[in-house]
Write an enzyme that holds these catalytic residues in place. Structure first.
Site, PDB file in Angstrom:
ATOM      1  N   LYS A   1      12.222  66.414  28.258  1.00 26.40           N
ATOM      2  CA  LYS A   1      10.802  66.181  28.545  1.00 26.40           C
ATOM      3  C   LYS A   1       9.883  66.579  27.397  1.00 26.40           C
ATOM      4  O   LYS A   1       8.702  66.222  27.401  1.00 26.40           O
ATOM      5  CB  LYS A   1      10.399  66.927  29.814  1.00 26.40           C
ATOM      6  CG  LYS A   1      11.160  66.487  31.063  1.00 26.40           C
ATOM      7  CD  LYS A   1      10.904  65.033  31.397  1.00 26.40           C
ATOM      8  CE  LYS A   1      11.550  64.661  32.736  1.00 26.40           C
ATOM      9  NZ  LYS A   1      11.284  63.259  33.114  1.00 26.40           N
TER      10      LYS A   1
ATOM     11  N   SER B   1      21.058  67.663  37.199  1.00 25.17           N
ATOM     12  CA  SER B   1      20.836  66.246  36.896  1.00 25.17           C
ATOM     13  C   SER B   1      21.789  65.779  35.800  1.00 25.17           C
ATOM     14  O   SER B   1      22.280  64.642  35.839  1.00 25.17           O
ATOM     15  CB  SER B   1      19.379  65.992  36.494  1.00 25.17           C
ATOM     16  OG  SER B   1      19.035  66.758  35.365  1.00 25.17           O
TER      17      SER B   1
END
Length: 290
Positions: free
Chosen positions: A41, A252
């Site tokens: 991110k 994830s």
């Protein structure tokens, strides 16, 4: 001498040499935890803030606000401080303590609410008031453009253009949208595989959004195959990546790794790259590695 922002991107590809049992297929993890903020991110956070400043949408004194499940918030908190901007980050109350404390360490205000949908509604409403700027990673084109301009080209370069399959978890969908756009422009035969949680599975960083909250940047035509990931498979693969391959990452990543390894077992040949989204130390207070 490089500043911290200059260290975002150009993360390594690491080949899975032990968990992949098909000698005719290469499986690589792209280690996004090597970014200075510890996750994939960092890329989108930098693009969203920097480009909004360049357009004059963010000015001195503007207060940023964003709903996040964790990694985007940490990246935004880090980069906002580098631009001397205040930021409020709105997170689900079940977020791990490490994430909250990391955002606070960077100087962000953290607001905890019931769930991600409530967080998004709160941030949208407050972002519409004077003095606030909503980054809105779910609709902001700079989210996927960061990956179109950096992550995708890095993968193409580091596999010498030999990549055949790209696998990614789907949350905001910025990573898979940007990488898909770039990689398909290089070779339309590359298969794009998106990971979503199976019904009733809870996997941080991977979402199955209600229709009303589906990210606006998501284009289903850019994904060739959707794979439902069971929570147990994501957890088990995250643990195996750490114990067997030395790749310490979150759930994830476990989900994407599971899909990549299952895919590898079905192919006669190929080069698979999956995104290792973040570092495992973000989950030590959870039971992921317990």
């Amino acid at each position: 001498m490089a500043g911290i922002i200059d260290l975002i991107g150009n993360t390594p590809l690491v080949q899975l040499s032990r968990l992949n049992v098909n000698p005719n297929v290469k499986v690589y993890a792209k280690l996004e935890g090597n970014n200075p903020g510890g996750s994939v991110k960092d890329r989108a956070a930098l693009y969203m803030i920097r480009n909004a400043i360049a357009l004059g949408e963010i000015k001195p004194g503007t207060r940023l606000i964003e709903a996040t499940s964790g990694n985007t918030g940490i990246a935004l908190a880090m980069i906002a401080r580098l631009y001397d901007l205040e930021i409020e980050l709105v997170m689900p109350s079940n977020s791990t303590r490490e994430r909250v404390l990391t955002m606070t360490a960077f100087g962000a205000q953290v607001t905890l609410l019931d769930n991600m949908e409530v967080c998004r509604d709160y941030a949208t409403e407050k972002g519409a008031t004077d003095g606030y700027y909503l980054l809105d990673q779910f609709a902001n084109p700079n989210n996927y453009l960061a990956h179109y301009q950096t992550t995708g080209p890095e993968i193409w370069r580091d596999t010498d253009g030999q990549i055949t399959h790209f696998v990614s978890a789907m949350g905001t969908t910025g990573t898979i949208m940007g990488c898909s756009k770039f990689l398909k422009e290089q070779n339309s035969a590359i298969q794009i595989v998106g990971c979503q949680p199976a019904e009733d599975a809870c996997i941080p960083g991977i979402r199955r959004w209600p229709a009303a909250y589906l990210p606006k940047i998501f284009d289903p035509k850019r994904v060739d195959l959707l794979v439902d990931i069971a929570e147990t498979d994501a957890v088990q693969t995250a643990r195996e990546l750490a114990k067997v391959e030395g790749i310490f990452a979150g759930m994830s990543t476990g989900g994407a790794g599971y899909a990549a390894l299952k895919l590898a077992a079905t192919l006669n040949s190929g080069v698979i790259v999956f995104i290792a989204c973040d570092r495992g130390d973000r989950y030590l207070s959870s039971d992921l590695f317990g």
